[in-house]
Design an enzyme around this catalytic site. Structure first.
Site, PDB file in Angstrom:
ATOM      1  CE  LYS A 261      -2.219  -1.013   3.843  1.00 24.25           C
ATOM      2  NZ  LYS A 261      -1.646  -2.308   4.215  1.00 24.25           N
TER       3      LYS A 261
ATOM      4  NE  ARG B  87       7.098  -2.787   5.545  1.00 24.99           N
ATOM      5  CZ  ARG B  87       5.759  -2.824   5.554  1.00 24.99           C
ATOM      6  NH1 ARG B  87       5.081  -2.381   4.524  1.00 24.99           N
ATOM      7  NH2 ARG B  87       5.119  -3.312   6.586  1.00 24.99           N
TER       8      ARG B  87
ATOM      9  NE  ARG C  23       1.802  -4.678  10.994  1.00 26.96           N
ATOM     10  CZ  ARG C  23       2.900  -4.518  10.237  1.00 26.96           C
ATOM     11  NH1 ARG C  23       4.040  -5.064  10.606  1.00 26.96           N
ATOM     12  NH2 ARG C  23       2.838  -3.811   9.147  1.00 26.96           N
TER      13      ARG C  23
ATOM     14  NE  ARG D 153      -4.251  -1.428   9.901  1.00 26.79           N
ATOM     15  CZ  ARG D 153      -3.264  -0.758   9.325  1.00 26.79           C
ATOM     16  NH1 ARG D 153      -3.422   0.510   9.020  1.00 26.79           N
ATOM     17  NH2 ARG D 153      -2.117  -1.346   9.073  1.00 26.79           N
TER      18      ARG D 153
ATOM     19  NE  ARG E 223       5.946  -0.436   9.758  1.00 27.80           N
ATOM     20  CZ  ARG E 223       4.737  -0.483   9.200  1.00 27.80           C
ATOM     21  NH1 ARG E 223       4.550   0.030   8.000  1.00 27.80           N
ATOM     22  NH2 ARG E 223       3.737  -1.045   9.822  1.00 27.80           N
TER      23      ARG E 223
HETATM   24  P1  AMP Z   1       0.686   0.692   8.821  1.00 27.40           P
HETATM   25  O1  AMP Z   1       1.839   1.591   8.608  1.00 27.40           O
HETATM   26  O2  AMP Z   1      -0.526   1.073   8.021  1.00 27.40           O
HETATM   27  O3  AMP Z   1       1.046  -0.756   8.653  1.00 27.40           O
HETATM   28  O4  AMP Z   1       0.248   0.860  10.357  1.00 27.40           O
HETATM   29  C1  AMP Z   1       1.122   0.506  11.397  1.00 27.40           C
HETATM   30  C2  AMP Z   1       0.354   0.260  12.685  1.00 27.40           C
HETATM   31  O5  AMP Z   1      -0.333   1.481  13.067  1.00 27.40           O
HETATM   32  C3  AMP Z   1      -0.739  -0.779  12.600  1.00 27.40           C
HETATM   33  O6  AMP Z   1      -0.245  -2.099  12.774  1.00 27.40           O
HETATM   34  C4  AMP Z   1      -1.657  -0.345  13.735  1.00 27.40           C
HETATM   35  O7  AMP Z   1      -1.116  -0.690  14.991  1.00 27.40           O
HETATM   36  C5  AMP Z   1      -1.601   1.174  13.629  1.00 27.40           C
HETATM   37  N1  AMP Z   1      -2.644   1.692  12.723  1.00 27.40           N
HETATM   38  C6  AMP Z   1      -2.448   2.335  11.520  1.00 27.40           C
HETATM   39  N2  AMP Z   1      -3.611   2.680  10.967  1.00 27.40           N
HETATM   40  C7  AMP Z   1      -4.585   2.248  11.811  1.00 27.40           C
HETATM   41  C8  AMP Z   1      -5.997   2.277  11.782  1.00 27.40           C
HETATM   42  N3  AMP Z   1      -6.664   2.822  10.749  1.00 27.40           N
HETATM   43  N4  AMP Z   1      -6.671   1.739  12.838  1.00 27.40           N
HETATM   44  C9  AMP Z   1      -6.028   1.193  13.882  1.00 27.40           C
HETATM   45  N5  AMP Z   1      -4.682   1.105  13.969  1.00 27.40           N
HETATM   46  C10 AMP Z   1      -3.959   1.621  12.947  1.00 27.40           C
END
Ligand code: AMP
Length: 209
Positions: A13, A127, A166, A88, A155
């Site tokens: 994404k 990554r 996740r 999400r 990360r």
């Molecule tokens: P990402 O970079 O999109 O993979 O997000 C990293 C982490 O941030 C996720 O594993 C969640 O812990 C948190 N996170 C990001 N976006 C959301 C969301 N829309 N709702 C809840 N947690 C989120």
């Protein structure tokens, strides 16, 4: 263009969003990036977010929703936005609809990037991202130039344990938003396996349908 990129962790994404916003000239709004920036600042909110993110859990809706909705009402989103990582959960999708209806606008498309579970762990573990440019690399399939290798970051939630959690969260909490957008007739499915350039072209093609 008001659109959302949906997909499991490691689907690409972030990589695709960075390419597409250049084409469409709209801001890339990543809830994960917003949260990581807050964690880096060491604020009270950042500590709270870090607690949820570190182990691969979701940040609660009551924290996430106001942060993202505030962002999509800022001036730079007047001509559109690309949401990455939000919504999400089903309540997040409903809250977004309500906010957009209030503003008299609607979503144009929800692009679902599909990647089989067995590829996701490997993608996340390899990554790396460049904190200076935001560019995302894969150590094997999209290796970074040697001169920036020293500044790349991995990360803290890209460990095997956190990725598995996740992915499970994605199936339990995020997948239910897919039928929600299907019913609205705006869901576009894209095969997320292959060369990133090819996937960008697939996304552009479904957006032009
Ligand atoms: P990402 O970079 O999109 O993979 O997000 C990293 C982490 O941030 C996720 O594993 C969640 O812990 C948190 N996170 C990001 N976006 C959301 C969301 N829309 N709702 C809840 N947690 C989120």
């Amino acid at each position: 263009m008001r659109m959302i990129l949906v997909g499991p962790p490691g689907a690409g994404k972030g990589t695709q969003a960075a390419r597409l916003v250049e084409t469409f000239n709209i801001p890339h709004i990543s809830s994960g990036d917003m949260f990581r920036a807050e964690v880096k600042q060491g604020t009270e909110l950042g500590k709270q977010l870090d607690h949820h993110m570190k182990l691969g859990g979701l940040v609660p809706d009551e924290v996430t929703i106001p942060i993202v909705l505030k962002r999509i009402t800022q001036a730079d989103t007047a001509a559109g936005f690309m949401l990455d990582g939000f919504p999400r959960t089903r309540p997040q999708a409903e809250a977004l609809d309500k906010e957009m209806a209030k503003a008299g606008v609607a979503l144009d498309a929800v692009v679902l990037i599909e990647v089989p579970d067995q590829l996701l762990e490997e993608r996340a573990i390899h990554r790396r991202s460049d904190p200076q440019t935001g560019a995302i690399y894969h150590l094997k399939y999209n290796p970074p130039p040697a001169e920036i290798a020293g500044r790349l970051v991995h990360r803290s939630d890209d460990t095997k344990e956190a990725v598995d959690k996740r992915v499970a969260k994605y199936h339990a909490e995020t997948a239910p938003i897919i039928p929600y957008y299907m019913e609205k007739g705006i869901l576009k499915r894209v095969d997320g396996v292959g060369d990133p350039d090819v996937i960008t072209e697939r996304i552009k093609a479904v957006l032009n349908d």
